[in-house]
Enzyme design. Sequence first.
Site, PDB file in Angstrom:
ATOM      1  N   ASN A  31      51.358  35.199  29.732  1.00  9.82           N
ATOM      2  CA  ASN A  31      51.697  35.811  31.016  1.00  9.82           C
ATOM      3  C   ASN A  31      50.618  35.417  32.040  1.00  9.82           C
ATOM      4  O   ASN A  31      50.014  36.251  32.698  1.00  9.82           O
ATOM      5  CB  ASN A  31      51.838  37.331  30.895  1.00  9.82           C
ATOM      6  CG  ASN A  31      52.512  37.917  32.125  1.00  9.82           C
ATOM      7  OD1 ASN A  31      52.009  38.806  32.784  1.00  9.82           O
ATOM      8  ND2 ASN A  31      53.656  37.373  32.480  1.00  9.82           N
TER       9      ASN A  31
ATOM     10  N   HIS B 165      43.826  33.492  35.042  1.00 11.14           N
ATOM     11  CA  HIS B 165      43.768  32.617  33.862  1.00 11.14           C
ATOM     12  C   HIS B 165      43.599  31.159  34.285  1.00 11.14           C
ATOM     13  O   HIS B 165      42.866  30.396  33.656  1.00 11.14           O
ATOM     14  CB  HIS B 165      45.072  32.720  33.054  1.00 11.14           C
ATOM     15  CG  HIS B 165      45.322  34.057  32.436  1.00 11.14           C
ATOM     16  ND1 HIS B 165      46.321  34.898  32.856  1.00 11.14           N
ATOM     17  CD2 HIS B 165      44.701  34.691  31.416  1.00 11.14           C
ATOM     18  CE1 HIS B 165      46.325  35.989  32.113  1.00 11.14           C
ATOM     19  NE2 HIS B 165      45.347  35.902  31.237  1.00 11.14           N
TER      20      HIS B 165
END
Length: 302
Positions: free
Chosen positions: A49, A54
């Site tokens: 996700n 990230h």
Amino acid sequence: MPFATPSSRQPSTASSKPLVLRDADSLRAALRRLRRGGARLALVPTMGNLHAGHLELVRLAAQCADEVVVSIFVNPLQFGPGEDFDRYPRTLDADLEALAGLGRPLQVFAPGTAVLYPDGPELASQVQVGGLSDILCGASRPGHFTGVATVVLKLLNLVQPEVAVFGRKDYQQLQVIRRMVRDLDVPVAIEAGATVREADGLALSSRNRYLNQAERRQAPRLYRVLGELAAAMKAGEGDLAALEQRGRETLIAAGMRPDYVSIRCQRDLRVPGAEDRDLVVLAAARLGETRLIDNLEFQRPR
Ligand code: PAF
């Protein structure tokens, strides 16, 4: 303090499809090919996700090494009973697209549960990082950091990277992993990426998608409270317990249910003594059904 820019939101012109590896054998074969050319590897462990936070970790990893492996695995061992393991968002196709948008070759290790825990997670040998795992988030999520440390050590053993990259957003997790690597002599350098925030200060998190509209409007209050407490300490306020209590009351007034608001030493999350300067204020609070965490590092003046 300036927010790290979620630069992944800008459209990317380049695209490069990551190589997806589903089991340990194909991972090892891919790593052998990479190592043949003498490449240094960086690992970015994730639960998928993927958001701009990230992607910043992947960019940082690419600055630290020649090749980057991103792992995507929703680790059952780090979720307690009644937590959101079943509903945790699993979005592999979108994740691969986001990584492709970074425009550089990446290896993605996306194993199923049976690959990492062939006998079931509950039968795995587990890594307990004493002390650090039981405080703050560990107090309200017993076993959570044992689950994290265990899966991270497994991933480090499988990939054997020179560098592994984690986000500062999960501050206690970062310190647990650093401690584990030190204590167990794991041959890897741990790098930490800055927290990426929305324009209103809310730290990006996969769990933000659980917030309804009203909650989303309230959520940035968490980071503002951390800023207020850090500012008060920088201005010379020294009564930690009173500041933490004020933080909790402010969060309650904003409709949140704080687990903790705590001022700690950065390196080991000890309660600071009068001489300690490198501090961090950390908080966890529930907003509706969502548990938010955040932190802010600061230096206490002499
Ligand atoms: O931060 C996370 O996403 C997870 O805790 C990690 C480090 C990937 C371990 O499952």
